[in-house]
Design an enzyme around this catalytic site. Structure first.
Site, PDB file in Angstrom:
ATOM      1  N   LYS A   1       0.891  -1.237   0.073  1.00 42.40           N
ATOM      2  CA  LYS A   1       0.120   0.023  -0.031  1.00 42.40           C
ATOM      3  C   LYS A   1       0.798   1.239   0.033  1.00 42.40           C
ATOM      4  CE  LYS A   1      -2.109  -1.342   3.834  1.00 42.40           C
ATOM      5  NZ  LYS A   1      -1.513  -2.899   4.060  1.00 42.40           N
TER       6      LYS A   1
ATOM      7  N   GLY B   1       3.455  -0.765   8.758  1.00 47.56           N
ATOM      8  CA  GLY B   1       4.725  -0.364   8.378  1.00 47.56           C
ATOM      9  C   GLY B   1       4.699  -0.248   6.899  1.00 47.56           C
TER      10      GLY B   1
HETATM   11  P1  IMP Z   1      -1.727  -6.294  16.598  1.00 46.35           P
HETATM   12  O1  IMP Z   1      -2.482  -5.143  15.409  1.00 46.35           O
HETATM   13  O2  IMP Z   1      -0.311  -5.540  16.721  1.00 46.35           O
HETATM   14  O3  IMP Z   1      -2.649  -6.128  17.442  1.00 46.35           O
HETATM   15  O4  IMP Z   1      -1.705  -7.456  15.829  1.00 46.35           O
HETATM   16  C1  IMP Z   1      -2.953  -8.404  15.345  1.00 46.35           C
HETATM   17  C2  IMP Z   1      -2.485  -8.920  14.257  1.00 46.35           C
HETATM   18  O5  IMP Z   1      -2.589  -8.049  13.140  1.00 46.35           O
HETATM   19  C3  IMP Z   1      -1.313  -9.990  14.243  1.00 46.35           C
HETATM   20  O6  IMP Z   1      -1.525 -11.052  13.569  1.00 46.35           O
HETATM   21  C4  IMP Z   1      -0.089  -9.049  13.358  1.00 46.35           C
HETATM   22  O7  IMP Z   1       0.727  -9.783  12.837  1.00 46.35           O
HETATM   23  C5  IMP Z   1      -1.256  -8.238  12.427  1.00 46.35           C
HETATM   24  N1  IMP Z   1      -0.843  -6.881  11.949  1.00 46.35           N
HETATM   25  C6  IMP Z   1      -0.784  -6.034  12.672  1.00 46.35           C
HETATM   26  N2  IMP Z   1      -0.429  -4.831  11.829  1.00 46.35           N
HETATM   27  C7  IMP Z   1      -0.100  -5.531  10.685  1.00 46.35           C
HETATM   28  C8  IMP Z   1       0.599  -4.844   9.329  1.00 46.35           C
HETATM   29  O8  IMP Z   1       0.766  -3.626   9.080  1.00 46.35           O
HETATM   30  N3  IMP Z   1       0.544  -5.780   8.423  1.00 46.35           N
HETATM   31  C9  IMP Z   1       0.261  -7.099   8.538  1.00 46.35           C
HETATM   32  N4  IMP Z   1       0.009  -7.707   9.676  1.00 46.35           N
HETATM   33  C10 IMP Z   1      -0.326  -6.758  10.715  1.00 46.35           C
END
Ligand code: IMP
Length: 425
Positions: A16, A40
């Site tokens: 993105k 990220g």
């Molecule tokens: P959290 O957003 O840190 O609570 O993570 C929850 C889930 O979302 C986990 O499986 C993370 O790996 C995934 N996740 C969070 N942000 C991203 C991202 O920017 N890219 C891919 N996976 C994400």
């Protein structure tokens, strides 16, 4: 008046950042509306490669106003580090607007995120451990601390002290962790406040005014459709609304402002963290996609799980986001394959599904049904028009388009901005 929403159509990491950077010059505002520094985005801008986590990609264009909306959660320490990094690289952050209604990630949110994951053991979500879940939990419980609380040190102090009285009990008694000192947290955050306060703005008012004046707004989604709190693979999701509807709630504009919804999908699919993934490849092909696609998380450095393109998921993404356009990224990564599989349906317990099963248990057991298409086995990174792609690559895109029911109006054939085939943008 016109708003465009850009969303991830898979599990995030669809590329993105590059697409946002590419279309940003068409807009006056770029708005982050959900998530925090769990995101990220790698943006290659000229000779500069930057990893952004919280600040909208539009920051790199001086004519654009970057905005962090109320739907985001902000770790002020990380925000200031990112601002410093950007200013140091020559991209001024002076124009950045931050909604006073956005919630703050507090240090105990990070501790609770890590402790809860540890407690879950093999059932962990695989979060980024950036405190995202606990910050949104506090928001929903109406005990969150907002950016605007930084404007009133007395209120801020009261909120921190009250919250810590309870949180410290949990940390000590439930998780065997250390308590936080309210005084220290307040001192740290009021120090951050000095640099954040000049950016606080009534974002809803600013954006609605801009729409009235005919300005163009890009709402930049983070994560992806299947990580959406409501529409994703719950509980293996993030805690915010990553789908297009989140853009209005997370910024304070009405749904009538949204004219276009662009979904971004990789030509294959990846996932970071735990949870169901029907087309996952635990073999040499998966390893090859990972290596050729550089599939390492921008935020956590974790290896991404890789699999074949899942057309069922994209049709679902088209449905829940109301996609008007689809962008396929990393098509070049498939160039070495003699043939390519696309998942067109699932089988669960003898039943065939052409839509994402409503029950998570079924989705966990979904066995993909593939159609196999011939590969092109030639370099496509120089192609700039659809007609320049080998016929097999054109067929692959046409197949994807027909299955999604949404026009593919953008195709990325390499990481650089120019390595993109665009129509109508
Ligand atoms: P959290 O957003 O840190 O609570 O993570 C929850 C889930 O979302 C986990 O499986 C993370 O790996 C995934 N996740 C969070 N942000 C991203 C991202 O920017 N890219 C891919 N996976 C994400």
């Amino acid at each position: 008046m016109s708003g465009t929403v850009l969303v991830g159509a898979q599990w995030g990491d669809e590329g993105k950042g590059k697409i946002t950077d590419l279309i940003t010059p068409n807009f006056d505002f770029v708005v982050r509306f959900q998530g925090g520094n769990n995101a990220g985005h790698t943006v290659i801008h000229g000779d500069v490669k930057l990893a952004l986590h919280l600040i909208p990609s539009g920051i790199m264009y001086p004519q654009i106003t970057p905005v962090i909306g109320n739907g985001c959660v902000i770790d002020p320490k990380v925000l200031l580090e990112e601002m410093k990094m950007l200013d140091g690289a020559g991209f001024s952050t002076q124009r950045l607007l931050i909604s006073g209604n956005a919630h703050l990630i507090m240090p105990w949110h990070l501790a609770l995120d890590a402790a809860s994951e540890q407690q879950l053991g093999s059932n962990e979500i695989g979060t980024t451990r950036r405190g995202i879940g606990p910050a949104y939990m506090a928001k929903s419980a109406r005990t969150g601390i907002r950016v605007q609380d930084l404007l009133d040190p007395q209120i801020f102090n009261l909120k921190v002290t009250t919250t810590l009285a309870e949180v410290n009990e949990t940390l000590i008694k439930l998780y065997g962790q250390q308590a936080f000192e309210a005084e220290q947290v307040v001192a740290d955050y009021l120090r951050y406040a000095e640099k954040i306060i000049p950016h606080i703005s009534d974002v809803s008012q600013v954006l609605n005014e801009a729409l009235k004046n005919g300005q163009q707004i890009l709402f930049e989604g983070a994560q992806g459709t299947l990580l959406d709190l409501d529409h994703g693979t719950y509980p293996f999701v993030t805690s915010s609304s990553c789908t297009a509807g989140g853009a209005t709630i997370g910024s304070g504009v009405g749904p009538t402002a949204i004219k276009k919804v662009l979904g971004i999908a990789k030509a294959y699919i990846t996932r970071v963290g735990s949870g169901p993934f029907p087309t996952e490849l635990n073999d040499e092909t998966g390893k090859m996609l990972s290596e050729l696609g550089g599939e390492v998380g921008t935020t956590t450095g974790r290896l991404r799980r890789c699999g074949w393109y899942d057309a069922v998921i994209i049709r679902y993404a088209a449905q829940v986001n109301g996609l008007t356009d689809l962008c396929i990224t990393k098509l070049d990564v498939l160039s070495c394959l003699p043939s390519i599989k696309v998942c067109v349906a699932y089988e669960c317990d003898g039943k065939r599904y052409t839509t994402v099963p409503g029950s998570q248990s079924d989705f966990h057991h979904a066995v993909p049904i593939y159609e196999e298409l011939p590969g092109w086995e030639t370099d496509i990174s120089h192609c700039r028009r659809f007609e320049e792609l080998p016929s097999e690559a054109q067929d692959y895109i046409n197949f994807i388009e027909a299955r999604a029911g949404v026009p593919v109006s953008m195709i990325a054939v390499g990481p650089d901005r120019e390595q993109t085939i665009m129509s109508g943008w």
